[in-house]
Design an enzyme around this catalytic site. Sequence first.
Site, PDB file in Angstrom:
ATOM      1  CG  HIS A  15      -1.884   1.146   1.239  1.00 35.55           C
ATOM      2  ND1 HIS A  15      -3.243   0.959   1.338  1.00 35.55           N
ATOM      3  CD2 HIS A  15      -1.719   2.482   1.143  1.00 35.55           C
ATOM      4  CE1 HIS A  15      -3.853   2.127   1.321  1.00 35.55           C
ATOM      5  NE2 HIS A  15      -2.950   3.082   1.210  1.00 35.55           N
ATOM      6  CG  HIS A  17      -0.947   7.198  -1.031  1.00 36.56           C
ATOM      7  ND1 HIS A  17      -2.184   7.326  -1.619  1.00 36.56           N
ATOM      8  CD2 HIS A  17      -1.145   6.525   0.130  1.00 36.56           C
ATOM      9  CE1 HIS A  17      -3.095   6.763  -0.832  1.00 36.56           C
ATOM     10  NE2 HIS A  17      -2.484   6.261   0.236  1.00 36.56           N
ATOM     11  NE  ARG A  19       0.588  12.059  -2.287  1.00 32.66           N
ATOM     12  CZ  ARG A  19      -0.398  11.629  -1.521  1.00 32.66           C
ATOM     13  NH1 ARG A  19      -1.428  10.967  -2.035  1.00 32.66           N
ATOM     14  NH2 ARG A  19      -0.389  11.855  -0.236  1.00 32.66           N
ATOM     15  CG  ASN A  43      -5.107   8.688  -3.298  1.00 34.77           C
ATOM     16  OD1 ASN A  43      -4.054   8.171  -3.663  1.00 34.77           O
ATOM     17  ND2 ASN A  43      -5.234   9.295  -2.126  1.00 34.77           N
ATOM     18  CE  LYS A 101      -8.020   2.237  -0.674  1.00 36.83           C
ATOM     19  NZ  LYS A 101      -6.827   2.859  -0.173  1.00 36.83           N
ATOM     20  CG  HIS A 138      -9.973   4.661   3.329  1.00 31.50           C
ATOM     21  ND1 HIS A 138      -8.753   5.271   3.472  1.00 31.50           N
ATOM     22  CD2 HIS A 138     -10.750   5.140   4.333  1.00 31.50           C
ATOM     23  CE1 HIS A 138      -8.788   6.088   4.522  1.00 31.50           C
ATOM     24  NE2 HIS A 138      -9.993   6.025   5.046  1.00 31.50           N
ATOM     25  CG  HIS A 176      -4.861   2.353   5.782  1.00 33.88           C
ATOM     26  ND1 HIS A 176      -6.198   2.342   6.030  1.00 33.88           N
ATOM     27  CD2 HIS A 176      -4.705   2.987   4.594  1.00 33.88           C
ATOM     28  CE1 HIS A 176      -6.828   2.927   5.023  1.00 33.88           C
ATOM     29  NE2 HIS A 176      -5.947   3.329   4.140  1.00 33.88           N
ATOM     30  CG  LEU A 221      -7.866  10.688   7.615  1.00 34.64           C
ATOM     31  CD1 LEU A 221      -8.676  11.441   6.564  1.00 34.64           C
ATOM     32  CD2 LEU A 221      -8.665  10.543   8.909  1.00 34.64           C
ATOM     33  CG  ASP A 249      -1.637   4.869   4.025  1.00 32.48           C
ATOM     34  OD1 ASP A 249      -1.713   5.189   2.831  1.00 32.48           O
ATOM     35  OD2 ASP A 249      -2.419   5.294   4.891  1.00 32.48           O
ATOM     36  CB  ALA A 265      -5.038  12.723   6.246  1.00 29.86           C
TER      37      ALA A 265
HETATM   38  O1  DOR Z   1      -3.526   9.603   5.623  1.00 33.49           O
HETATM   39  C1  DOR Z   1      -3.880   9.285   4.488  1.00 33.49           C
HETATM   40  N1  DOR Z   1      -3.316   9.844   3.412  1.00 33.49           N
HETATM   41  N2  DOR Z   1      -4.863   8.405   4.345  1.00 33.49           N
HETATM   42  C2  DOR Z   1      -5.394   8.132   3.146  1.00 33.49           C
HETATM   43  O2  DOR Z   1      -6.290   7.337   3.087  1.00 33.49           O
HETATM   44  C3  DOR Z   1      -4.929   8.849   1.937  1.00 33.49           C
HETATM   45  C4  DOR Z   1      -3.573   9.334   2.104  1.00 33.49           C
HETATM   46  C5  DOR Z   1      -3.172  10.346   1.050  1.00 33.49           C
HETATM   47  O3  DOR Z   1      -3.415  10.091  -0.132  1.00 33.49           O
HETATM   48  O4  DOR Z   1      -2.576  11.360   1.413  1.00 33.49           O
HETATM   49 ZN    ZN Z   2      -3.395   5.065   1.666  1.00 31.05          ZN
END
Ligand code: DOR
Ligand code: ZN
Length: 345
Positions: A15, A17, A19, A43, A101, A138, A176, A221, A249, A265
């Site tokens: 998991h 991110h 970007r 995302n 997702k 999520h 997570h 989150l 995460d 978050a």
């Molecule tokens: O803390 C988080 N950040 N939780 C998520 O579910 C998304 C992530 C983000 O993309 O920044």
């Molecule tokens: Zn995440």
Amino acid sequence: MTAMELTIKRPDDWHIHFRDGAMLSAVVPETARVFGRAIVMPNLVPPVVTRADATAYRDRVLAAVPDGSDFTPLMTAYMTEKTDADDIAAGFEAGELTAVKLYPAGATTNSDAGVRDIRKVEPVLKRMAEIGMPLLVHGEVTDPMVDIFDREAVFIEVVLKPLMDRIPDLKVVMEHITTKQAADFVQESGDNLAATVTPHHMEINRTDMFRGGIRPHLYCLPIAKREGHRLAVREAAVSGHPRFFLGTDSAPHPVHAKETACGCAGIFNAPGALPVYAAIFEAEGALDRLEAFASLNGPRFYGLPVNEGTVTLIREPTVQIDGITVGDDRILAYRAGETLAWTVR
Ligand code: DOR
Ligand code: ZN
């Protein structure tokens, strides 16, 4: 005296991110250095919804992988109420998509295009169950009347359990996890439900977010919960249970977007992630179970081979980097400037 060493099969991050754009180029090497594969979250703005979106994004990720590094991104599609089952099934069968997702709309960063009514996506979920394509969840309800610290536990009761009763063959990863309820639910359920566990949710509780003042860099989150929940999640992760596995995460945001009146978050923990997990497993007397958590349980659940190579951890103190620079922005690393007990050779 030579430092203690631990060699394990090359781990995966189930998991992350990454970007896009300059941020993508800056963060991918942090993961590719240690991990063989990573499940890449969709995302972005706009989100990665279709098979074509995912293959285009995969190519941008691959362009950010440093030369000589053997790293494979595993792509995900962002579920919307308009997701086309044929499109994602074709992507899965072609090996271009690994999972879908599910973000409840409004649950977290860039989730507005997510799902408001789970019933609307049930035809897609049934198709996924038929072909063995995992759903990554999520797991938080978005009802503003539900206390933020209860949103995961309520999601399990109100959304996830009924969904898994209606579609019992669906493969699900609760991402997570942060609560005892989630840790228990995974252990009590069948082989088609697993969970990822982040390093920070094993290390911090909700009080840590307010230690001496408000600490925006510990805000993510699902939000960190009470100490009892931290302990339950930590115990499950180090237990050797086959359906808990590593998912950082890691979620980079510029410092200015975290240190502000309404901060984002996300915790950027890719640098030093494996050493942090190693220290947790060591503290729990479970170093012999780190390999299963980091390198074996995930591939088994996803039906993928274990990575070929190995990584070696050395018990040698290393100062964690402060962060990285992206253009004019700074991204602060989790445990910035602190001494980590382990290092990856
Ligand atoms: O803390 C988080 N950040 N939780 C998520 O579910 C998304 C992530 C983000 O993309 O920044
Ligand atoms: Zn995440």
